[in-house]
Design a protein around this motif. Structure first.
Motif, short mmCIF file in Angstrom:
data_model
loop_
_atom_site.label_atom_id
_atom_site.label_comp_id
_atom_site.label_asym_id
_atom_site.label_seq_id
_atom_site.Cartn_x
_atom_site.Cartn_y
_atom_site.Cartn_z
N UNK A 153 0.73 4.60 -8.29
CA UNK A 153 -0.41 5.50 -8.71
C UNK A 153 0.19 6.96 -8.90
N UNK A 154 1.55 7.05 -8.02
CA UNK A 154 2.04 8.44 -8.06
C UNK A 154 2.78 8.66 -9.12
N UNK B 12 1.82 3.22 -2.71
CA UNK B 12 1.12 3.95 -3.55
C UNK B 12 2.32 4.78 -4.67
N UNK C 249 -4.32 4.38 -12.97
CA UNK C 249 -4.63 3.41 -12.07
C UNK C 249 -5.50 3.92 -11.14
N UNK D 100 -6.14 3.60 -6.97
CA UNK D 100 -5.51 3.25 -5.82
C UNK D 100 -6.46 3.74 -4.63
N UNK D 101 -6.85 2.79 -3.93
CA UNK D 101 -7.80 2.87 -2.71
C UNK D 101 -7.04 2.35 -1.48
N UNK D 102 -7.66 2.18 -0.59
CA UNK D 102 -7.30 1.64 0.53
C UNK D 102 -8.11 0.14 0.78
N UNK E 175 0.82 -1.31 -0.08
CA UNK E 175 0.00 -0.01 0.07
C UNK E 175 0.80 1.37 0.01
#
Lengths: 442, 86
Positions: free
Chosen positions: B62-63, B59, B70, B72-74, B57
């Motif tokens: 995504x970044x 990230x 993408x 990108x959640x939790x 997780x």
């Protein structure tokens, strides 16, 4: 929607900023909800391993110094290693504690409990999936169970990739020289071995920084002693140069770090008990407040990776956001303009935050331009020449003098003047710290 | 000392918290390059988070994705990575 789902303030994230904010708003008499995705606070975070006492000169933060700590750090040791030689610098201030090492899984749980004791409702194992916006105001959150919680002010304390800040349009994608990819490992050595290997000549404990080829990319690998374990960290800026023919993964920087003969001896007999990875944002976020929403801690960009500084700014901005929310609720005005001016005023008046952000920015600018060898030389001058604050002043001053740019020289002077009261905070804080530990330290 | 990625996870299904938007993915592979956990794998002309169970997780994917491909959640509450000694 029932009465139970309405709050004055909702805080998302139980790291450093979240519990500080929730505790404060609860103490100010506001109905507060603190939401955390993990079942145990502090288990989604892997760094923020040492609290810098320099950032805790604020009475609102004193209670934090009563929290569960691992070790008191009194000194710093830096190793500059190249093919020809290893140069070791010991910095032992004449008195006083510099840093407190903590374990986030223990510390954040304690901190969340403090928010609860102050009257905040705490929901663990609850993931926020989106924010609720109505009439251009942020007014609540939706969780993974589909439940809605509404509030007057939402405080985002959910870290570097917070879904709250991202969905509100305030946190953009970041990479390159604005984002650091960092890996850590915890090595179990046992209390007595750490007492022996990480003590300094005056009987205190010591953090260590290393610079050597192939163990970092424009960052400072470190070893921080905890009670039974030591934590190692390294990584680099997310540019194309982070990886090369030899390094294709940040874990390789860590393996090279572990392979340094000097580090091997430090860790002899130990075993890796935990690995971690995270991102650190290294630039200011332009807009930290929106109608009904305030960003704090890493979500708000209040982290200074260059100086290894994140927790104190997070605690402080959590408190500032809580005070801002309380005032906004009293005035019944949650607009961006009104809250932003209150929040920014508090940030601007904070000597530590302003001073460290400035120092971090200038020092970072200089390392990004330098080669590994030049960085090592610069770090030696920093250590010998009076630290990062002095280096920041000198860098600006020289830049101005060399280019005949009087504005830069003036900027250096202004900063020197600004930081003076901070530099004069002396040993009286050590007494405050001792008293707080005696009152309730664990 | 031999480096080891010692990681703990909470039990329970974290859900599909990272997804690729197929029509936006350009197949540049930056997500895979910056992923420390080998979550992303090429599938024809695009990349997919095939090994999502190994994600921690962070990230980075995504970044780094400039194509905005993408999501990108939790992970669902109470699941996903569990760091200790942080």
């Amino acid at each position: 929607m029932t009465e139970d789902n309405f709050f004055d303030v909702i805080v998302v994230g139980a790291g450093c900023a979240g519990p500080a904010a929730a505790k404060k708003t609860a103490e100010l008499g506001l109905k507060t909800l603190l939401i955390e995705k993990s079942p145990e606070p502090g288990t989604k975070t892997i760094s923020g391993t040492c609290i810098n006492l320099a950032g805790m000169h604020n009475e609102d933060l004193y209670y934090i110094l009563k929290g569960p700590i691992e070790r008191e750090i009194h000194s710093m040791r830096t190793y500059h290693i190249n093919d020809a030689r290893t140069t070791v610098f010991n910095e032992i201030p004449t008195k006083g504690v510099l840093l407190l090492s903590i374990r986030r899984d223990i510390f954040d749980a304690w901190h969340t409990e403090q928010a609860k004791l102050a009257g905040a409702e705490v929901k663990l194992s609850t993931t926020v999936t989106d924010i609720i916006e109505e009439n251009d105001y942020v007014c609540g959150v939706i969780t993974d169970s589909g439940e809605e919680f509404r509030c007057k002010v939402l405080i985002d304390a959910a870290g570097v990739n917070s879904i709250v800040g991202r969905n509100a349009g305030l946190i953009p994608k970041r990479s390159g020289d604005n984002m650091i990819l960092y890996v850590t490992v915890a090595v179990e050595l046992g209390e007595e071995v750490i007492n022996d290997r990480f003590s300094d000549e005056q009987g205190g404990y010591c953090i260590e920084y290393y610079l050597a080829p192939g163990i970092q990319y424009k960052t400072w690998p470190w070893i921080f002693p905890k009670k039974d374990t030591v934590t190692l960290g390294t990584g680099g800026y997310m540019t194309k140069d982070l990886f090369n023919d030899k390094i294709t993964n940040v874990n390789q920087y860590m393996q090279n770090f572990l392979n340094l003969p000097i580090v091997k001896r430090k860790l002899e007999g130990g075993k890796i008990v935990s690995w971690g990875l995270h991102l650190e944002y290294d630039e200011k976020i332009s807009q930290k407040v929106k109608n009904g929403l305030i960003l704090t801690g890493e979500a708000g960009g209040f982290v200074i990776p260059f100086l290894g500084e994140g927790m104190s700014p997070a605690f402080a901005t959590g408190i500032f956001a809580a005070k801002t929310a309380a005032e906004a609720i009293q005035k019944n005005n949650f607009s961006k303009e009104s809250m932003s001016s209150m929040y920014e005023d508090m940030i601007e008046e904070d000597l530590f935050l302003q001073g460290f952000m400035h120092v971090g920015k200038i020092n970072k600018e200089s390392i990004l331009k330098k080669s590994e060898e030049e960085i090592s030389n610069m770090m030696q001058s920093v250590v010998l020449g009076g630290g990062f604050i002095t280096n920041a002043v000198h860098t600006k001053w020289l830049e101005g003098a060399e280019n005949g740019d009087i504005e830069k020289v003036q900027e250096a002077l202004d900063f020197l003047e600004f930081i003076q009261p901070y530099r004069q905070i002396g040993s009286e804080f050590e007494e405050i710290y001792r008293k707080l530990r005696a009152e309730g330290g664990s | 000392m031999e480096f080891e990625m010692k990681i703990d996870y909470y039990s329970g299904d974290p859900g599909e918290f990272i997804k690729v938007i197929e029509e936006k993915c350009t197949g540049c592979g930056q997500c895979a390059k910056f992923c420390t956990r080998d979550v992303w794998e090429a599938d024809g002309k695009i990349y997919r988070p095939i090994n999502l169970k190994d994600c921690v997780e962070c990230g980075a994917c995504w970044n780094i994705c400039t194509a905005d491909a993408i999501i990108f959640g939790d992970p669902k509450g109470g699941t996903g990575v569990r760091f200790t000694h942080g």
